[in-house]
Design a protein around this motif. Structure first.
Motif, PDB file in Angstrom:
ATOM      1  N   ILE A 105     107.797  54.951 -12.175  1.00 18.69           N
ATOM      2  CA  ILE A 105     107.391  56.139 -11.436  1.00 18.69           C
ATOM      3  C   ILE A 105     108.119  56.162 -10.087  1.00 18.69           C
ATOM      4  O   ILE A 105     107.968  55.259  -9.281  1.00 18.69           O
ATOM      5  CB  ILE A 105     105.866  56.171 -11.209  1.00 18.69           C
ATOM      6  CG1 ILE A 105     105.135  56.038 -12.558  1.00 18.69           C
ATOM      7  CG2 ILE A 105     105.458  57.452 -10.485  1.00 18.69           C
ATOM      8  CD1 ILE A 105     105.445  57.130 -13.540  1.00 18.69           C
ATOM      9  N   SER A 108     105.028  59.900  -7.397  1.00 13.94           N
ATOM     10  CA  SER A 108     103.803  60.258  -8.123  1.00 13.94           C
ATOM     11  C   SER A 108     103.393  61.702  -7.878  1.00 13.94           C
ATOM     12  O   SER A 108     102.641  62.279  -8.660  1.00 13.94           O
ATOM     13  CB  SER A 108     102.664  59.323  -7.726  1.00 13.94           C
ATOM     14  OG  SER A 108     102.451  59.366  -6.321  1.00 13.94           O
ATOM     15  N   TRP A 167     105.919  67.246 -12.713  1.00  9.55           N
ATOM     16  CA  TRP A 167     104.642  66.627 -12.369  1.00  9.55           C
ATOM     17  C   TRP A 167     103.438  67.335 -12.984  1.00  9.55           C
ATOM     18  O   TRP A 167     102.306  66.947 -12.745  1.00  9.55           O
ATOM     19  CB  TRP A 167     104.477  66.581 -10.845  1.00  9.55           C
ATOM     20  CG  TRP A 167     105.420  65.623 -10.183  1.00  9.55           C
ATOM     21  CD1 TRP A 167     105.167  64.316  -9.871  1.00  9.55           C
ATOM     22  CD2 TRP A 167     106.749  65.880  -9.724  1.00  9.55           C
ATOM     23  NE1 TRP A 167     106.249  63.752  -9.259  1.00  9.55           N
ATOM     24  CE2 TRP A 167     107.245  64.682  -9.143  1.00  9.55           C
ATOM     25  CE3 TRP A 167     107.588  67.001  -9.741  1.00  9.55           C
ATOM     26  CZ2 TRP A 167     108.521  64.576  -8.598  1.00  9.55           C
ATOM     27  CZ3 TRP A 167     108.867  66.894  -9.202  1.00  9.55           C
ATOM     28  CH2 TRP A 167     109.326  65.697  -8.643  1.00  9.55           C
ATOM     29  N   VAL A 172     102.469  64.850 -17.757  1.00 11.01           N
ATOM     30  CA  VAL A 172     102.157  63.579 -17.104  1.00 11.01           C
ATOM     31  C   VAL A 172     100.739  63.135 -17.469  1.00 11.01           C
ATOM     32  O   VAL A 172      99.776  63.877 -17.284  1.00 11.01           O
ATOM     33  CB  VAL A 172     102.279  63.698 -15.569  1.00 11.01           C
ATOM     34  CG1 VAL A 172     101.833  62.411 -14.895  1.00 11.01           C
ATOM     35  CG2 VAL A 172     103.711  64.044 -15.178  1.00 11.01           C
ATOM     36  N   ASP A 173     100.619  61.936 -18.012  1.00 14.21           N
ATOM     37  CA  ASP A 173      99.316  61.303 -18.205  1.00 14.21           C
ATOM     38  C   ASP A 173      99.513  59.805 -18.020  1.00 14.21           C
ATOM     39  O   ASP A 173     100.596  59.348 -17.649  1.00 14.21           O
ATOM     40  CB  ASP A 173      98.712  61.633 -19.573  1.00 14.21           C
ATOM     41  CG  ASP A 173      99.606  61.233 -20.736  1.00 14.21           C
ATOM     42  OD1 ASP A 173     100.363  60.248 -20.602  1.00 14.21           O
ATOM     43  OD2 ASP A 173      99.549  61.887 -21.789  1.00 14.21           O
ATOM     44  N   ASP A 174      98.477  59.023 -18.269  1.00 16.29           N
ATOM     45  CA  ASP A 174      98.554  57.583 -18.019  1.00 16.29           C
ATOM     46  C   ASP A 174      99.664  56.903 -18.814  1.00 16.29           C
ATOM     47  O   ASP A 174     100.284  55.949 -18.343  1.00 16.29           O
ATOM     48  CB  ASP A 174      97.215  56.910 -18.330  1.00 16.29           C
ATOM     49  CG  ASP A 174      96.132  57.291 -17.335  1.00 16.29           C
ATOM     50  OD1 ASP A 174      96.489  57.761 -16.235  1.00 16.29           O
ATOM     51  OD2 ASP A 174      94.945  57.131 -17.661  1.00 16.29           O
ATOM     52  N   ASP A 175      99.908  57.387 -20.027  1.00 21.21           N
ATOM     53  CA  ASP A 175     100.918  56.769 -20.890  1.00 21.21           C
ATOM     54  C   ASP A 175     102.225  57.544 -20.930  1.00 21.21           C
ATOM     55  O   ASP A 175     103.160  57.131 -21.613  1.00 21.21           O
ATOM     56  CB  ASP A 175     100.379  56.645 -22.316  1.00 21.21           C
ATOM     57  CG  ASP A 175      99.142  55.770 -22.391  1.00 21.21           C
ATOM     58  OD1 ASP A 175      99.120  54.733 -21.687  1.00 21.21           O
ATOM     59  OD2 ASP A 175      98.212  56.121 -23.129  1.00 21.21           O
ATOM     60  N   ASN A 176     102.296  58.668 -20.212  1.00 22.29           N
ATOM     61  CA  ASN A 176     103.477  59.537 -20.272  1.00 22.29           C
ATOM     62  C   ASN A 176     103.837  59.868 -21.724  1.00 22.29           C
ATOM     63  O   ASN A 176     105.001  59.796 -22.137  1.00 22.29           O
ATOM     64  CB  ASN A 176     104.663  58.898 -19.548  1.00 22.29           C
ATOM     65  CG  ASN A 176     104.536  59.018 -18.044  1.00 22.29           C
ATOM     66  OD1 ASN A 176     104.496  60.115 -17.497  1.00 22.29           O
ATOM     67  ND2 ASN A 176     104.436  57.885 -17.364  1.00 22.29           N
TER      68      ASN A 176
END
Length: 231
Positions: A105, A108, A167, A172-176
Motif C-alpha cells: 500500500i 491508503s 481508492w 479496495v478491501d482488506d484482501d484487495n
C-alpha cells in the motif's frame, strides 16, 4: 522483459524465456524501476533458512521469494505482485496455478497525481506458501512473476474515471480482491515488469553415504551367493 533480467537469470543458471508455445504475455509499455521492479526471484527448500537458486528435487518442499524494489513511492494506491507456476508443465497459467498475490500500500487515501512522489529506495519481500514437489512434477515448469500498480490494473480493465477511483470501495478491501481477480498473467499493462523463468524438477539423487551402503550390501550379497554355491 528487459535485457538486464534475461542476463541475470542466465547468469544464475536459470533460463529466462522470451517466447514459445505457452500463453503470450503482453508486456508493459514501460518497465520503470522507479515504481516497481522485480529485484530477484529466489527459493528455499529448508523452510526459509536459506534462499537461492538451488537445484529442485522430487520430495522437497519449496517456497518462492519475490523481492520488489522501488526508488520513488509513486502517487497511486498500491503496488501489486502476482506469480503463477504451470504445475502441469503445459506452459499455460490458470487461476488455479496462482502461486502468490501480494501488495504494498503506497497511499491508503487518495492523493493527487502530481509527480513521482518521494525517494524511498525500499525493497519488499513476498513469500509464497510451500509446494511439495511430487514425482508427477518431474521435468520443466515455467514460473511467471509480474508487478504493476493499481492505476494500470484499472486502466486495462476499462475502468474510467479520475485518478481517485483507485481508492473507491468497489476496488479496495482488506484482501484487495478486485485487484487480485483482475491481475492477469497475459494482459497488457501501462507500467510494471514481468519475468518468466524455466524451472526443472529432478529426481532425488542418493547421498554418497547411501550409495556406499548400497554398494556394500550388493558386495555382501555377492559373497553370500558365492559361499552358497560352494556348499
Amino acid at each position: 522483459m528487459n535485457l538486464k533480467a534475461l542476463r541475470k537469470f542466465a547468469a544464475a543458471g536459470l533460463l529466462a524465456v522470451t517466447g514459445a508455445s505457452w500463453a503470450t504475455i503482453d508486456l508493459p509499455e514501460h518497465t520503470e524501476p522507479a515504481w516497481q521492479d522485480i529485484a530477484s526471484i529466489t527459493w528455499s527448500t529448508d523452510g526459509g533458512s536459506s534462499w537461492g537458486n538451488s537445484t529442485l528435487l522430487v520430495g522437497q518442499s519449496v517456497e518462492f521469494k519475490f523481492t520488489m524494489h522501488k526508488t520513488y513511492d509513486g502517487r497511486h494506491y498500491a503496488d501489486f505482485i502476482k506469480a503463477w507456476i504451470d504445475l502441469d508443465g503445459n506452459g499455460e497459467f490458470a487461476d488455479s496455478e496462482t502461486l502468490l498475490f501480494g501488495h504494498n500500500i503506497v497511499h491508503s487515501g487518495a492523493v493527487a497525481n502530481d509527480g513521482w512522489g518521494s525517494v524511498v529506495n525500499q525493497s519488499f519481500d513476498f513469500i509464497s506458501g510451500p509446494i511439495t514437489l511430487s514425482s508427477a512434477m518431474l521435468g520443466d515448469h515455467f514460473l511467471l512473476a509480474r508487478v504493476t500498480c493499481s492505476e494500470s490494473l484499472l486502466t486495462t480493465a476499462g475502468i474510467t474515471g479520475d485518478w481517485s477511483r483507485q481508492w473507491l470501495p468497489a476496488y479496495v478491501d482488506d484482501d484487495n480482491a478486485w485487484y487480485n481477480e483482475n491481475f492477469s498473467p497475459t494482459a497488457y499493462y501501462w507500467q510494471g515488469q514481468a519475468q518468466l523463468v524455466k524451472l526443472t524438477v529432478n529426481n532425488q539423487v542418493p547421498e554418497p553415504g547411501t550409495l556406499a551402503l548400497f554398494a556394500a550390501a550388493m558386495v555382501g550379497m555377492g559373497l553370500g551367493r558365492k559361499r552358497a554355491l560352494r556348499v
